[in-house]
Write a protein that holds these residues in place. Structure first.
Motif, PDB file in Angstrom:
ATOM      1  N   VAL A 150       0.832  -1.208   0.000  1.00 14.38           N
ATOM      2  CA  VAL A 150       0.000   0.000   0.000  1.00 14.38           C
ATOM      3  C   VAL A 150       0.862   1.251   0.000  1.00 14.38           C
ATOM      4  N   SER A 151       1.854   1.316   0.877  1.00 10.77           N
ATOM      5  CA  SER A 151       2.669   2.533   0.973  1.00 10.77           C
ATOM      6  C   SER A 151       3.474   2.755  -0.306  1.00 10.77           C
ATOM      7  N   THR A 152       3.988   1.694  -0.916  1.00 12.84           N
ATOM      8  CA  THR A 152       4.725   1.830  -2.178  1.00 12.84           C
ATOM      9  C   THR A 152       3.806   2.306  -3.287  1.00 12.84           C
ATOM     10  N   ALA A 153       2.586   1.762  -3.333  1.00  9.83           N
ATOM     11  CA  ALA A 153       1.620   2.168  -4.354  1.00  9.83           C
ATOM     12  C   ALA A 153       1.263   3.640  -4.230  1.00  9.83           C
ATOM     13  N   VAL A 154       0.965   4.071  -3.015  1.00 11.04           N
ATOM     14  CA  VAL A 154       0.570   5.467  -2.784  1.00 11.04           C
ATOM     15  C   VAL A 154       1.720   6.410  -3.127  1.00 11.04           C
ATOM     16  N   ARG A 155       2.914   6.057  -2.657  1.00 11.35           N
ATOM     17  CA  ARG A 155       4.083   6.914  -2.907  1.00 11.35           C
ATOM     18  C   ARG A 155       4.365   7.025  -4.408  1.00 11.35           C
ATOM     19  N   THR A 156       4.316   5.911  -5.132  1.00 11.58           N
ATOM     20  CA  THR A 156       4.607   5.918  -6.562  1.00 11.58           C
ATOM     21  C   THR A 156       3.589   6.750  -7.323  1.00 11.58           C
ATOM     22  N   LEU A 157       2.323   6.599  -6.969  1.00 13.31           N
ATOM     23  CA  LEU A 157       1.264   7.327  -7.678  1.00 13.31           C
ATOM     24  C   LEU A 157       1.416   8.833  -7.501  1.00 13.31           C
ATOM     25  N   PHE A 158       1.662   9.274  -6.270  1.00 13.94           N
ATOM     26  CA  PHE A 158       1.738  10.709  -6.021  1.00 13.94           C
ATOM     27  C   PHE A 158       3.103  11.291  -6.379  1.00 13.94           C
ATOM     28  N   ASP A 159       4.093  10.457  -6.655  1.00 15.73           N
ATOM     29  CA  ASP A 159       5.343  10.950  -7.220  1.00 15.73           C
ATOM     30  C   ASP A 159       5.147  11.396  -8.668  1.00 15.73           C
ATOM     31  N   ARG A 160       4.165  10.807  -9.345  1.00 21.64           N
ATOM     32  CA  ARG A 160       4.000  11.076 -10.780  1.00 21.64           C
ATOM     33  C   ARG A 160       2.821  11.987 -11.099  1.00 21.64           C
ATOM     34  N   CYS A 161       1.803  12.007 -10.241  1.00 20.20           N
ATOM     35  CA  CYS A 161       0.575  12.725 -10.591  1.00 20.20           C
ATOM     36  C   CYS A 161       0.033  13.538  -9.421  1.00 20.20           C
ATOM     37  N   ASP A 162      -0.733  14.566  -9.763  1.00 20.89           N
ATOM     38  CA  ASP A 162      -1.594  15.255  -8.816  1.00 20.89           C
ATOM     39  C   ASP A 162      -3.030  14.892  -9.143  1.00 20.89           C
ATOM     40  N   PHE A 163      -3.894  14.899  -8.112  1.00 17.41           N
ATOM     41  CA  PHE A 163      -5.270  14.461  -8.316  1.00 17.41           C
ATOM     42  C   PHE A 163      -6.241  15.373  -7.574  1.00 17.41           C
ATOM     43  N   GLU A 164      -7.462  15.408  -8.088  1.00 18.17           N
ATOM     44  CA  GLU A 164      -8.579  15.987  -7.340  1.00 18.17           C
ATOM     45  C   GLU A 164      -9.823  15.175  -7.660  1.00 18.17           C
ATOM     46  N   LEU A 165     -10.733  15.098  -6.695  1.00 14.50           N
ATOM     47  CA  LEU A 165     -11.951  14.299  -6.877  1.00 14.50           C
ATOM     48  C   LEU A 165     -12.768  14.848  -8.035  1.00 14.50           C
ATOM     49  N   ASP A 166     -13.362  13.938  -8.796  1.00 14.52           N
ATOM     50  CA  ASP A 166     -14.218  14.324  -9.907  1.00 14.52           C
ATOM     51  C   ASP A 166     -15.689  14.334  -9.508  1.00 14.52           C
ATOM     52  N   VAL A 167     -16.003  13.805  -8.318  1.00 16.39           N
ATOM     53  CA  VAL A 167     -17.369  13.804  -7.795  1.00 16.39           C
ATOM     54  C   VAL A 167     -17.310  14.238  -6.330  1.00 16.39           C
ATOM     55  N   PRO A 168     -18.403  14.770  -5.791  1.00 13.45           N
ATOM     56  CA  PRO A 168     -18.403  15.112  -4.363  1.00 13.45           C
ATOM     57  C   PRO A 168     -18.130  13.885  -3.509  1.00 13.45           C
ATOM     58  N   VAL A 169     -17.427  14.086  -2.415  1.00 11.49           N
ATOM     59  CA  VAL A 169     -17.014  12.958  -1.592  1.00 11.49           C
ATOM     60  C   VAL A 169     -18.207  12.178  -1.064  1.00 11.49           C
ATOM     61  N   ASP A 170     -19.334  12.874  -0.816  1.00 11.51           N
ATOM     62  CA  ASP A 170     -20.489  12.167  -0.281  1.00 11.51           C
ATOM     63  C   ASP A 170     -21.268  11.405  -1.350  1.00 11.51           C
ATOM     64  N   GLU A 171     -20.826  11.486  -2.599  1.00 13.83           N
ATOM     65  CA  GLU A 171     -21.453  10.720  -3.673  1.00 13.83           C
ATOM     66  C   GLU A 171     -20.611   9.526  -4.104  1.00 13.83           C
ATOM     67  N   LEU A 172     -19.481   9.314  -3.461  1.00  9.87           N
ATOM     68  CA  LEU A 172     -18.652   8.162  -3.793  1.00  9.87           C
ATOM     69  C   LEU A 172     -19.384   6.871  -3.401  1.00  9.87           C
ATOM     70  N   PRO A 173     -19.392   5.867  -4.274  1.00  9.49           N
ATOM     71  CA  PRO A 173     -20.102   4.627  -3.962  1.00  9.49           C
ATOM     72  C   PRO A 173     -19.237   3.678  -3.133  1.00  9.49           C
ATOM     73  N   TRP A 174     -19.830   3.107  -2.093  1.00  9.04           N
ATOM     74  CA  TRP A 174     -19.119   2.192  -1.210  1.00  9.04           C
ATOM     75  C   TRP A 174     -19.732   0.802  -1.289  1.00  9.04           C
ATOM     76  N   ARG A 175     -18.891  -0.200  -1.226  1.00  7.16           N
ATOM     77  CA  ARG A 175     -19.369  -1.558  -1.049  1.00  7.16           C
ATOM     78  C   ARG A 175     -19.372  -1.840   0.450  1.00  7.16           C
ATOM     79  N   SER A 176     -20.531  -2.176   0.974  1.00  5.48           N
ATOM     80  CA  SER A 176     -20.642  -2.420   2.402  1.00  5.48           C
ATOM     81  C   SER A 176     -21.319  -3.762   2.633  1.00  5.48           C
TER      82      SER A 176
END
Length: 469
Positions: free
Chosen positions: A368-394
């Motif tokens: 997990v830590s390697t994945a997160v570090r690698t992704l944010f070393d290469r890209c910046d991100f922002e949510l494309d939908v409001p956080v309260d509209e993200l779908p969760w599997r529960s």
């Protein structure tokens, strides 16, 4: 509020699996705690169980194997034939692997699994360096694939990154032959999505891990399957296949959801972004284990004698479900695990505790830590939908993002990845071409006739279809 000792069957129980629980599980835990205290009677798909909500009580149940057993043979309702044959969780209680074993049987199986996993979790061992570099390499491949030569765009980081990356790493860890790996990927996806073909996928996946064990018995390598067989020559390929199946399903769920939840924490919250900028990714991941553990409730324990817990009398053979997520919301623990603290608590229960604690804790955190570090070393991100509209599997046991739609922006300057301990520092290179199931050999100095392009594997075709969609 004090309650007189009572049997589980005589108390009024409320259904756990409601729309409220799917949408706001923390509110359900809070209401149950207010009404009953650290232990509450609930209805799980028509079967009454005790849900353990208190941090102290969850630890007590998980640490004491003498009183609290995992083997379903101790479940009174199952022995008496009162569990409906179509109860959704029943198939999981019918498989005899380490997760459902106790005492000497569990110790023997666990020792084999611990020995097999050891070099992949030892930061001084070359196997761990190789696996860490495998994670970073596959992460780079997936980033190159979903950006598709664009400087910016929209991507589902769950479908295009967290889930395929986890399965790619499992493929390397297990040592699946290339021609078998893609089928395993797709069946694992079907199981996680509760696909209409999920039941058949379980059978195929179990057959695949058993087939892998048989193959590794004849063709050993430096992988988990081979090391399990080497740890105890008396193990049958069927036993190894069962354990590999359990590791694959649990690891694919826990790791992919933890990656996605960690990405969400950075993309959606200033606290998460500041945490990643100020310190190691491992600290961010640990905080996510506290606030958003993917494994929210554990499979049941069964007391072998009448006992008291949380002010109730529990009868021998009652089903008792420890809740990790509820324990993390217990007021006695919540403050010590706060995201606002400079260093978050290591006393969380995301990997369990006691004799059944997850054997791959360090491995999962590295991925997990390697994945997160690698992704944010290469890209910046922002949510494309409001956080309260993200779908969760529960579900009763797992909670994770179904999708994480974000807008990405490739950084003009990309920091070189920090290599795993003991690994050589990689030299900067141009972005890799779109990956295939197995790389083509480098061209020789002599010109050779052009060869037809090798067909992409099922996994990459599937990811390409998602990208087009």
């Amino acid at each position: 509020m004090a309650f007189a000792p009572s049997d589980l069957e005589t108390l009024a129980v409320e259904p756990l699996m409601t729309r409220e629980f799917e949408a706001r599980p923390a509110a359900v835990y809070s209401r149950l705690r207010s009404r009953y205290g650290p232990v509450a009677p609930v209805d799980l798909y028509g079967v009454p169980v005790w849900m353990v909500l208190g941090y102290r009580e969850v630890r007590e149940v998980l640490r004491d194997e003498t009183l609290w057993k995992k083997d379903p043979k101790h479940w009174r309702w199952l022995r008496e034939g009162r569990v409906p044959s179509d109860w959704p969780q029943l198939p999981n209680y019918m498989i005899s692997f380490q997760l459902m074993q106790d005492d000497e049987q569990r110790k023997a199986t666990r020792a084999i699994l611990d020995a097999a996993l050891a070099p992949f979790q030892d930061t001084f061992a070359p196997q761990s360096w190789d696996l860490a570099n495998t994670v970073a390499r596959h992460a780079d491949e997936l980033i190159t694939f979903f950006t598709d030569g664009n400087d910016s765009g929209v991507v589902d980081l769950n479908a295009h990154f967290a889930r395929p990356l986890t399965l790619m790493v499992i493929n390397r860890l297990f040592g699946f032959p290339a021609e078998q790996g893609d089928d395993v990927f797709m069946d694992a996806w079907r199981i996680l999505d509760v696909d209409p073909d999920a039941a058949a996928a379980v059978g195929r996946l179990l057959a695949a891990t058993t087939e892998l064990a048989a193959y590794k018995k004849q063709h050993p390598g430096d992988d988990l399957a081979s090391r399990m067989l080497a740890a105890d020559s008396r193990l049958s390929v069927e036993q190894v296949g069962l354990e590999l199946y359990a590791v694959l399903v649990i690891m694919s769920e826990m790791t992919s959801y933890t990656i996605a939840n960690s990405l969400l924490e950075v993309v959606a919250g200033e606290a998460g972004k500041s945490s990643l900028m100020a310190g190691p990714a491992e600290e961010l991941v640990n905080r996510v284990h506290i606030a958003s553990p993917p494994w929210v409730n554990l499979s049941s324990r069964f007391p072998v004698a009448d006992t008291e817990l949380g002010g109730f009398r529990l009868a021998a053979g009652d089903a008792v479900m420890p809740s990790i997520a509820a324990a993390h919301h217990d007021p006695m623990f919540a403050a010590s695990g706060s995201y606002e603290r400079a260093v978050s608590s290591r006393a969380h229960l995301a990997f369990g505790v006691g004799p059944h604690q997850c054997p791959g804790r360090d491995l999962a955190d590295m991925i997990v830590s390697t994945a997160v570090r690698t992704l944010f070393d290469r890209c910046d991100f922002e949510l494309d939908v409001p956080v309260d509209e993200l779908p969760w599997r529960s579900s009763a046991y797992v909670r994770g993002l179904k999708s994480l739609l974000v807008r990405f922006q490739i950084r003009e300057w990309q920091a070189p990845r920090r290599p795993a301990t003991g690994a050589a520092v990689p030299t900067p290179a141009a972005p890799a071409p779109e990956p295939t199931s197995d790389p083509e050999p480098a061209p020789s100095a002599e010109a050779e006739p052009a060869q037809p392009e090798r067909p992409r594997s099922a996994l990459w075709r599937f990811l390409a279809s998602l990208r087009r969609g």
